[in-house]
Motif scaffolding. Sequence first.
Motif, PDB file in Angstrom:
ATOM      1  N   GLU A   9       0.858  -1.181   0.164  1.00  0.00           N
ATOM      2  CA  GLU A   9       0.119   0.037   0.111  1.00  0.00           C
ATOM      3  C   GLU A   9       0.849   1.409  -0.169  1.00  0.00           C
ATOM      4  N   PRO A  10       0.409   2.313  -0.477  1.00  0.00           N
ATOM      5  CA  PRO A  10       1.336   3.466  -0.635  1.00  0.00           C
ATOM      6  C   PRO A  10       1.641   4.091   0.581  1.00  0.00           C
ATOM      7  N   VAL A  11       2.889   4.663   0.870  1.00  0.00           N
ATOM      8  CA  VAL A  11       3.369   5.424   2.059  1.00  0.00           C
ATOM      9  C   VAL A  11       2.659   6.848   2.081  1.00  0.00           C
ATOM     10  N   PRO A  12       2.162   7.290   3.241  1.00  0.00           N
ATOM     11  CA  PRO A  12       1.869   8.606   3.117  1.00  0.00           C
ATOM     12  C   PRO A  12       2.821   9.666   2.840  1.00  0.00           C
ATOM     13  N   ALA A  13       2.734  10.798   2.210  1.00  0.00           N
ATOM     14  CA  ALA A  13       3.511  11.645   1.761  1.00  0.00           C
ATOM     15  C   ALA A  13       4.520  12.099   2.879  1.00  0.00           C
ATOM     16  N   ASP A  14       3.961  12.213   4.380  1.00  0.00           N
ATOM     17  CA  ASP A  14       4.815  12.637   5.280  1.00  0.00           C
ATOM     18  C   ASP A  14       5.532  11.541   5.874  1.00  0.00           C
ATOM     19  N   GLY A 302      17.908   5.740   2.636  1.00  0.00           N
ATOM     20  CA  GLY A 302      18.462   5.499   1.264  1.00  0.00           C
ATOM     21  C   GLY A 302      17.751   4.896   0.111  1.00  0.00           C
ATOM     22  N   PRO A 303      17.949   4.976  -1.034  1.00  0.00           N
ATOM     23  CA  PRO A 303      17.255   4.340  -2.268  1.00  0.00           C
ATOM     24  C   PRO A 303      17.069   2.815  -1.827  1.00  0.00           C
ATOM     25  N   GLY A 304      15.823   2.369  -2.213  1.00  0.00           N
ATOM     26  CA  GLY A 304      15.523   1.098  -2.005  1.00  0.00           C
ATOM     27  C   GLY A 304      15.756   0.419  -0.473  1.00  0.00           C
ATOM     28  N   ALA A 305      15.843   1.229   0.417  1.00  0.00           N
ATOM     29  CA  ALA A 305      16.194   0.841   1.688  1.00  0.00           C
ATOM     30  C   ALA A 305      14.834   0.393   2.420  1.00  0.00           C
ATOM     31  N   HIS A 306      14.996  -0.641   3.241  1.00  0.00           N
ATOM     32  CA  HIS A 306      13.705  -1.039   3.949  1.00  0.00           C
ATOM     33  C   HIS A 306      13.793  -0.729   5.362  1.00  0.00           C
ATOM     34  N   SER A 307      12.662  -0.734   5.767  1.00  0.00           N
ATOM     35  CA  SER A 307      12.485  -0.283   7.280  1.00  0.00           C
ATOM     36  C   SER A 307      11.347  -0.952   7.967  1.00  0.00           C
ATOM     37  N   ARG A 313       6.199  -2.541   7.895  1.00  0.00           N
ATOM     38  CA  ARG A 313       7.389  -2.672   7.080  1.00  0.00           C
ATOM     39  C   ARG A 313       7.329  -1.880   5.831  1.00  0.00           C
ATOM     40  N   TRP A 314       8.352  -0.914   5.460  1.00  0.00           N
ATOM     41  CA  TRP A 314       8.273  -0.259   4.220  1.00  0.00           C
ATOM     42  C   TRP A 314       9.519   0.032   3.491  1.00  0.00           C
ATOM     43  N   TRP A 315       9.330   0.290   2.405  1.00  0.00           N
ATOM     44  CA  TRP A 315      10.748   0.539   1.495  1.00  0.00           C
ATOM     45  C   TRP A 315      10.632   1.501   0.526  1.00  0.00           C
ATOM     46  N   ASN A 316      11.867   2.070   0.413  1.00  0.00           N
ATOM     47  CA  ASN A 316      12.039   3.468  -0.486  1.00  0.00           C
ATOM     48  C   ASN A 316      12.075   3.166  -1.799  1.00  0.00           C
ATOM     49  N   VAL A 317      11.847   4.258  -2.540  1.00  0.00           N
ATOM     50  CA  VAL A 317      11.919   4.154  -3.878  1.00  0.00           C
ATOM     51  C   VAL A 317      13.329   4.028  -4.277  1.00  0.00           C
ATOM     52  N   ALA A 329      11.994  17.427  -2.522  1.00  0.00           N
ATOM     53  CA  ALA A 329      10.501  17.769  -2.362  1.00  0.00           C
ATOM     54  C   ALA A 329       9.944  18.099  -1.005  1.00  0.00           C
ATOM     55  N   GLY A 330      10.828  17.504  -0.206  1.00  0.00           N
ATOM     56  CA  GLY A 330      10.250  17.515   1.203  1.00  0.00           C
ATOM     57  C   GLY A 330       9.322  16.495   1.760  1.00  0.00           C
ATOM     58  N   LEU A 331       9.328  15.388   0.682  1.00  0.00           N
ATOM     59  CA  LEU A 331       8.337  13.968   0.767  1.00  0.00           C
ATOM     60  C   LEU A 331       8.896  12.938   1.376  1.00  0.00           C
ATOM     61  N   SER A 332       8.263  11.909   1.874  1.00  0.00           N
ATOM     62  CA  SER A 332       8.701  10.524   2.307  1.00  0.00           C
ATOM     63  C   SER A 332       9.341   9.953   0.973  1.00  0.00           C
ATOM     64  N   PRO A 333      10.506   9.352   1.131  1.00  0.00           N
ATOM     65  CA  PRO A 333      10.925   8.494  -0.069  1.00  0.00           C
ATOM     66  C   PRO A 333      10.080   7.118  -0.273  1.00  0.00           C
ATOM     67  N   GLY A 334       9.502   6.688   0.754  1.00  0.00           N
ATOM     68  CA  GLY A 334       8.678   5.485   1.002  1.00  0.00           C
ATOM     69  C   GLY A 334       8.040   5.263  -0.221  1.00  0.00           C
TER      70      GLY A 334
END
Length: 411
Positions: A9-14, A302-307, A313-317, A329-334
């Motif tokens: 599911e999408p990660v919220p912008a913040d 960082g890019p592609g990092a998982h948390s 659990r989420w992962w970055n672009v 842009a001040g957005l979450s990279p998730g």
Amino acid sequence: MPGALPDGEPVPADGSLPDRASRGLGERPFGIYVHVPFCTTRCGYCDFNTYTAAELGGAPGSAAVSVGSYPGLAVTEIGLARKVLAGEDLPVRTVFFGGGTPTLMPPAAFGHILRAIDAEFGLAPGAEVTTEANPESVDEAALAELRAQGVTRVSFGMQSAVPGVLAVLDRVHQPGRPARCAAWARAAGFEHVSLDLIYGTPGETDADWQCSLEAAVAAGPDHVSAYALTVEPGTRLAARVRRGELPAPDDDVLAERYLVADEVLTAAGLGWYEISNWARGTQSRCAHNMLYWTGGDWWGVGPGAHSHVGGTRWWNVRHPAAYGARIGAGLSPGQAREILGPAERQLERVMLAIRLADGCPVAVLSPAGRANAAAVVAEGLARPDAYAAGQIVLTRRGRLLADTATRMLTD
């Protein structure tokens, strides 16, 4: 090329987390992983989220991310992490710089990122700070400066001591280089030095593997990781195997290589504590990886990092350019996330615990798993003495058949 990230599911912008994720936050160990997505060359077997200079083009409307600009972006994400996890005392017990090749960054960049972590969260007293390093990416001076910047543990990608094996893996360091790096790291004051090995490379002989193990032991590390080669889809190695240029790794050979590794490393005073990891005593275990394996919380930068925090659990672009654009842009990279339910968290707890020498408590198994536990012992996959004491601890044979044992205990 790097493999695709999973769906979710999408990660919220913040970057905000569900309320349930904050339950117990601060009671579990907390660490930070920093993914440094740069490599000088791409090894033929690698499908990690890493990029060479030739692969780092900017996405439309965004600037390319470089080794020079990356530390500032990482520091910005660390600030975002503190906002998302606000209100909790979260001293950082472990930091792990992985990649890629983190040591393509200058040592001062490590200090810059570590100071940001300390300012936002606070580094716990005695915090473990690890960096991975390719042997050719550091020298005596660089290691001394890394130690001065606060890195306490270094893990060198040795892979093999045999030139022909290194060539098949597209590794560019000379066979004796990892041992020199280990000596330099000790002289620089690193508390812990680890070497990573790979077994089962096409063309590797029994004698080659024995040579690599003996060379690793002679280098004097207090930690060794040994992994079976996996031929990942989309890699150059996979293409060579598909074309018949190289044979695929043989499961029986891989099993024998593992047994030899365990014998040699155990004889050298390095005891297994996770299926693929051996350490010279509890204090030499990788505390950051133990956090993963025991259900701790961590933020991946960082890019592609998982948390993972509290069952979310989420992962970055994945691409650095997309990551830089989000951060700028001040957005979450998730990119996406998944929220684990009680059953999923229970399954993961058992799957991870069973890989550890400390074992998995019988009491945490499902009724079906408890019913199968005796059969796991009877088949020689788990130790009878540990089972009698309420723990499932794999035997050496059980480590070879860990997936089978896990299925029996989680059905």
